[in-house]
Enzyme design. Sequence first.
Site, mmCIF file in Angstrom:
data_model
loop_
_atom_site.group_PDB
_atom_site.id
_atom_site.type_symbol
_atom_site.label_atom_id
_atom_site.label_comp_id
_atom_site.label_asym_id
_atom_site.label_seq_id
_atom_site.Cartn_x
_atom_site.Cartn_y
_atom_site.Cartn_z
ATOM 1 N N HIS A 186 -80.821 -27.188 -18.199
ATOM 2 C CA HIS A 186 -81.086 -25.967 -17.423
ATOM 3 C C HIS A 186 -79.973 -24.919 -17.637
ATOM 4 C CE1 HIS A 186 -83.278 -24.298 -13.637
ATOM 5 N NE2 HIS A 186 -82.798 -23.315 -14.370
ATOM 6 N N ARG A 218 -89.837 -23.672 -15.168
ATOM 7 C CA ARG A 218 -89.556 -24.703 -14.167
ATOM 8 C C ARG A 218 -90.212 -26.008 -14.615
ATOM 9 N NH1 ARG A 218 -85.965 -21.958 -12.648
ATOM 10 N NH2 ARG A 218 -85.776 -20.878 -10.654
#
Length: 308
Positions: free
Chosen positions: A271, A223
């Site tokens: 991502h 993250r």
Amino acid sequence: MTIALICPDKDPTPWINAFAIQAPNINVEIWPNIKDKNQIHLALCWNQPTGSLLRFPNLKAICSMGAGIDHLLNDNQLPTNIPVTRIIDLDLAKSMFNYLLTAVIDHISALPNYRRQQAEKNWQWTRQRPFNKTKIGILGLGQIGSYCALEFAKLGFIVAGVSESKKQLEKVSSYTSNQIETFLSQADILICLLPLTDKTRGILNIDTFNKMNKGSYLINVARGDHVIDEDLISAINNGQLSGACLDVFKHEPLPNNHPFWQNPNITITPHCSSLTRPRTAAKQIIKNYQLAHEGLPLKNLVDINRQY
Ligand code: OXD
């Protein structure tokens, strides 16, 4: 009984299609177009709006659409009495490993450097660092981290991993979180696969970078909030780190004016290191839907208090 798909910033179509093929008898509705809130027994979520889950009085299961659950916990009105699950899928681990192997080989083969040289028509080579002389450190030996550690070790890399408790993984040196300094000093390439929790937020900071060998490389596929962005830029600019490959960011998409975009030693991907495939992942949601209906314990449960 109905499944609610609550993912305002994701296209729900692949999930709708997967359920239509694999469980045509299950009714699926998309937030906010829910006909009867009393009928919702399972909510499949990604970044659900705050408080949305409180509106279903008969909810029996809250399922994350991905491996992580931090997006669920951002909701400070998340019901605390309903079991929460996440996706555990070998396909996710395999695609993560493919991404990581690509990033590692890109780095040890100096491909970013050759891409820059190409732009300057510059012909100069450096020797590729062999796998068995490359030390990979994996922060987080959960399901995906353990899988990747084993796969790297099978290819001959020197692999270490750190986790809350010691793990027995063939040819992988396992460290606990209180041995993190020793672990960090042994990695040429640090891969972050940690869950985002109060303990791990900001863990990729200047202190951590300074404990790594000079010239080490960072790959973050966990993250964006694990990283202190300014610390990473200064560690790269002063040569403590040779660069980074980043797939996750504090704000996604990465804002146009973010300095990461301009840094020649940072590789950015959107991502995409390991995207949940509804076609394979729907099976476990359907199973949990049935278990919830029968009042039985769900699969792939997470401990909300532990935050992963
Ligand atoms: C996940 C992700 O948590 O895609 O699955 O980041």
